[in-house]
Motif scaffolding. Structure first.
Motif, PDB file in Angstrom:
ATOM      1  N   LYS A  68       0.950  -1.447  -0.037  1.00  0.00           N
ATOM      2  CA  LYS A  68       0.067   0.011  -0.067  1.00  0.00           C
ATOM      3  C   LYS A  68       0.937   1.339  -0.118  1.00  0.00           C
ATOM      4  O   LYS A  68       0.467   2.148  -0.670  1.00  0.00           O
ATOM      5  CB  LYS A  68      -0.962  -0.040   1.178  1.00  0.00           C
ATOM      6  CG  LYS A  68      -1.894   1.140   1.363  1.00  0.00           C
ATOM      7  CD  LYS A  68      -2.949   1.018   2.473  1.00  0.00           C
ATOM      8  CE  LYS A  68      -3.910   1.981   2.653  1.00  0.00           C
ATOM      9  NZ  LYS A  68      -4.822   2.061   1.351  1.00  0.00           N
ATOM     10  N   ARG A  69       1.865   1.400   0.674  1.00  0.00           N
ATOM     11  CA  ARG A  69       2.794   2.545   0.580  1.00  0.00           C
ATOM     12  C   ARG A  69       3.649   2.806  -0.624  1.00  0.00           C
ATOM     13  O   ARG A  69       3.766   3.964  -0.882  1.00  0.00           O
ATOM     14  CB  ARG A  69       3.980   2.083   1.989  1.00  0.00           C
ATOM     15  CG  ARG A  69       5.024   3.315   1.926  1.00  0.00           C
ATOM     16  CD  ARG A  69       6.129   3.015   3.119  1.00  0.00           C
ATOM     17  NE  ARG A  69       6.890   1.821   2.431  1.00  0.00           N
ATOM     18  CZ  ARG A  69       7.947   1.932   1.678  1.00  0.00           C
ATOM     19  NH1 ARG A  69       8.017   3.111   1.261  1.00  0.00           N
ATOM     20  NH2 ARG A  69       8.532   0.819   1.146  1.00  0.00           N
ATOM     21  N   PHE A 125      -7.620  -1.590   1.009  1.00  0.00           N
ATOM     22  CA  PHE A 125      -7.979  -1.888  -0.331  1.00  0.00           C
ATOM     23  C   PHE A 125      -9.139  -2.146  -0.761  1.00  0.00           C
ATOM     24  O   PHE A 125     -10.168  -2.505   0.054  1.00  0.00           O
ATOM     25  CB  PHE A 125      -7.195  -3.094  -0.757  1.00  0.00           C
ATOM     26  CG  PHE A 125      -5.594  -3.008  -0.863  1.00  0.00           C
ATOM     27  CD1 PHE A 125      -4.815  -2.504  -2.097  1.00  0.00           C
ATOM     28  CD2 PHE A 125      -5.141  -3.182   0.333  1.00  0.00           C
ATOM     29  CE1 PHE A 125      -3.550  -2.377  -1.982  1.00  0.00           C
ATOM     30  CE2 PHE A 125      -3.382  -3.062   0.410  1.00  0.00           C
ATOM     31  CZ  PHE A 125      -2.861  -2.648  -0.835  1.00  0.00           C
ATOM     32  N   GLU A 126      -9.629  -1.748  -1.982  1.00  0.00           N
ATOM     33  CA  GLU A 126     -10.831  -1.900  -2.386  1.00  0.00           C
ATOM     34  C   GLU A 126     -10.995  -3.199  -3.617  1.00  0.00           C
ATOM     35  O   GLU A 126     -10.309  -2.952  -4.447  1.00  0.00           O
ATOM     36  CB  GLU A 126     -11.545  -0.946  -3.242  1.00  0.00           C
ATOM     37  CG  GLU A 126     -12.768  -1.105  -3.845  1.00  0.00           C
ATOM     38  CD  GLU A 126     -13.267   0.003  -4.991  1.00  0.00           C
ATOM     39  OE1 GLU A 126     -14.219  -0.174  -5.390  1.00  0.00           O
ATOM     40  OE2 GLU A 126     -12.597   0.981  -4.977  1.00  0.00           O
ATOM     41  N   ASN A 152      -5.779   0.506  -4.514  1.00  0.00           N
ATOM     42  CA  ASN A 152      -5.309   1.181  -3.272  1.00  0.00           C
ATOM     43  C   ASN A 152      -5.919   2.380  -3.131  1.00  0.00           C
ATOM     44  O   ASN A 152      -6.166   3.331  -3.805  1.00  0.00           O
ATOM     45  CB  ASN A 152      -3.928   1.539  -3.297  1.00  0.00           C
ATOM     46  CG  ASN A 152      -3.171   2.105  -2.194  1.00  0.00           C
ATOM     47  OD1 ASN A 152      -3.723   2.110  -1.090  1.00  0.00           O
ATOM     48  ND2 ASN A 152      -1.989   2.711  -2.417  1.00  0.00           N
ATOM     49  N   ARG A 153      -6.778   2.355  -1.798  1.00  0.00           N
ATOM     50  CA  ARG A 153      -7.677   3.627  -1.514  1.00  0.00           C
ATOM     51  C   ARG A 153      -6.931   4.328  -0.502  1.00  0.00           C
ATOM     52  O   ARG A 153      -7.137   4.132   0.770  1.00  0.00           O
ATOM     53  CB  ARG A 153      -9.152   3.031  -0.976  1.00  0.00           C
ATOM     54  CG  ARG A 153      -9.878   2.515  -2.012  1.00  0.00           C
ATOM     55  CD  ARG A 153     -10.097   3.481  -3.188  1.00  0.00           C
ATOM     56  NE  ARG A 153     -11.460   3.370  -3.946  1.00  0.00           N
ATOM     57  CZ  ARG A 153     -11.741   3.974  -5.139  1.00  0.00           C
ATOM     58  NH1 ARG A 153     -10.639   5.078  -5.470  1.00  0.00           N
ATOM     59  NH2 ARG A 153     -12.691   3.715  -5.851  1.00  0.00           N
ATOM     60  N   LYS A 154      -5.961   5.209  -0.971  1.00  0.00           N
ATOM     61  CA  LYS A 154      -5.459   6.298   0.034  1.00  0.00           C
ATOM     62  C   LYS A 154      -6.163   7.413   0.166  1.00  0.00           C
ATOM     63  O   LYS A 154      -6.837   8.002  -0.537  1.00  0.00           O
ATOM     64  CB  LYS A 154      -3.999   6.520  -0.413  1.00  0.00           C
ATOM     65  CG  LYS A 154      -2.947   5.815  -0.613  1.00  0.00           C
ATOM     66  CD  LYS A 154      -1.387   6.028  -1.107  1.00  0.00           C
ATOM     67  CE  LYS A 154      -0.568   4.869  -0.795  1.00  0.00           C
ATOM     68  NZ  LYS A 154       0.647   5.333  -1.256  1.00  0.00           N
ATOM     69  N   VAL A 155      -6.192   7.991   1.694  1.00  0.00           N
ATOM     70  CA  VAL A 155      -7.022   8.954   1.920  1.00  0.00           C
ATOM     71  C   VAL A 155      -6.098  10.326   1.712  1.00  0.00           C
ATOM     72  O   VAL A 155      -4.873  10.106   1.545  1.00  0.00           O
ATOM     73  CB  VAL A 155      -7.504   8.714   3.519  1.00  0.00           C
ATOM     74  CG1 VAL A 155      -8.660   7.719   3.648  1.00  0.00           C
ATOM     75  CG2 VAL A 155      -6.266   8.674   4.249  1.00  0.00           C
ATOM     76  N   ILE A 189      -3.001  -0.430  -8.668  1.00  0.00           N
ATOM     77  CA  ILE A 189      -3.578  -1.710  -8.682  1.00  0.00           C
ATOM     78  C   ILE A 189      -2.703  -2.768  -7.968  1.00  0.00           C
ATOM     79  O   ILE A 189      -1.389  -2.832  -8.395  1.00  0.00           O
ATOM     80  CB  ILE A 189      -3.990  -2.004 -10.139  1.00  0.00           C
ATOM     81  CG1 ILE A 189      -5.005  -1.076 -10.737  1.00  0.00           C
ATOM     82  CG2 ILE A 189      -4.494  -3.569 -10.359  1.00  0.00           C
ATOM     83  CD1 ILE A 189      -6.304  -0.932  -9.976  1.00  0.00           C
ATOM     84  N   LEU A 190      -3.310  -3.629  -7.280  1.00  0.00           N
ATOM     85  CA  LEU A 190      -2.642  -4.878  -6.622  1.00  0.00           C
ATOM     86  C   LEU A 190      -3.073  -6.061  -7.267  1.00  0.00           C
ATOM     87  O   LEU A 190      -4.642  -6.329  -7.298  1.00  0.00           O
ATOM     88  CB  LEU A 190      -2.739  -4.920  -5.211  1.00  0.00           C
ATOM     89  CG  LEU A 190      -2.284  -6.238  -4.481  1.00  0.00           C
ATOM     90  CD1 LEU A 190      -0.811  -6.532  -4.838  1.00  0.00           C
ATOM     91  CD2 LEU A 190      -2.744  -6.223  -2.982  1.00  0.00           C
TER      92      LEU A 190
END
Length: 233
Positions: free
Chosen positions: A121-122, A183-184, A230-233, A129-130
């Motif tokens: 995620k970092r 993650f979504e 990756n849903r980063k705020v 995309i993962l």
């Protein structure tokens, strides 16, 4: 990817190359190209670079991380930008470095899976995309084995046996963990509907049907292919 006895395939890198004929690799390629048309890709545990080379030829910029010297050499020769490192020690890239991370048959070999996903995620950009493939301990074959009192695939009760799996996953387990780590989940499929694909006597058209059905029955397949954002705020 681990470099000690817990990951038994490491010693075989000088003898074997990645087998891209496996259905889950084909579906990983499909998922990446569907969700990412161009950009940077990190292949975690990139082996000899065969998978990364396919994306290089499609115009992507490809990086890799790999623990084994021989595999790193082969991947570098293919043009992959590889760093030799055990991924359980963390990834050496800066935040927001990649558009896509591929982790094929990796997470089940790691002790601290939350740390691994946090690290992915970092290094992933926002909305990156993962794409992962994971052995499914709840596959149809294992359900039958347990019903009959046999030991399931993808689990080892003795050190040095099998593929060095430390963790086991079901479809629900990996979905839940990905959501917990921010993650979504975008898509989940199976490599194929349970069928002994290696048996030459099975007609090709039957195998193709099984591969197609795998997209609708991921919970029964031997390998799960899962795509997440990756849903980063």
């Amino acid at each position: 990817m681990e470099s000690d006895h817990r990951y038994s395939r490491v010693a075989k890198y000088d003898e074997y190359s990645m087998d891209l004929s496996k259905v889950y690799y084909r579906k990983i390629i499909r998922e990446v190209t569907q969700f990412l048309k161009k950009g940077t890709i990190l292949d975690v545990g990139c082996y000899d670079g065969s998978l990364g080379e396919i994306f290089l030829n499609k115009g992507y910029e490809v990086y890799g991380i790999e623990a084994h010297d021989g595999a790193c050499t082969k991947a570098c020769q293919k043009g992959i930008r590889v760093i030799k490192k055990n991924i359980e020690e963390g990834m050496p890239w800066e935040q927001d470095s990649f558009d896509c991370v591929i982790a094929a048959e990796i997470i089940e070999h790691l002790y601290d899976t939350d740390r691994f996903l946090n690290d992915i995620k970092r290094v992933l950009k926002k909305d990156g995309i993962l794409v992962m493939s994971i052995p499914n301990v709840a596959c149809f074959t294992n359900r039958l084995k347990l019903l009959l009192g046999s030991y399931p695939r993808y689990c080892e009760y003795q050190a040095g046996e099998g593929g060095g799996h430390i963790r086991v996953y079901t479809l629900k387990a990996i979905k839940d963990q990905l959501v917990q780590r921010g993650f979504e989940v975008l898509a989940a499929s199976g490599a194929n509907f349970p069928l002994p694909m290696h048996v030459k006597a099975i007609p090709l058209f039957i195998k193709k049907i099984a591969i197609g059905l795998g997209d609708y029955t991921p919970g029964l397949a031997g390998q799960i292919i899962i795509t997440a954002r990756n849903r980063k705020v």
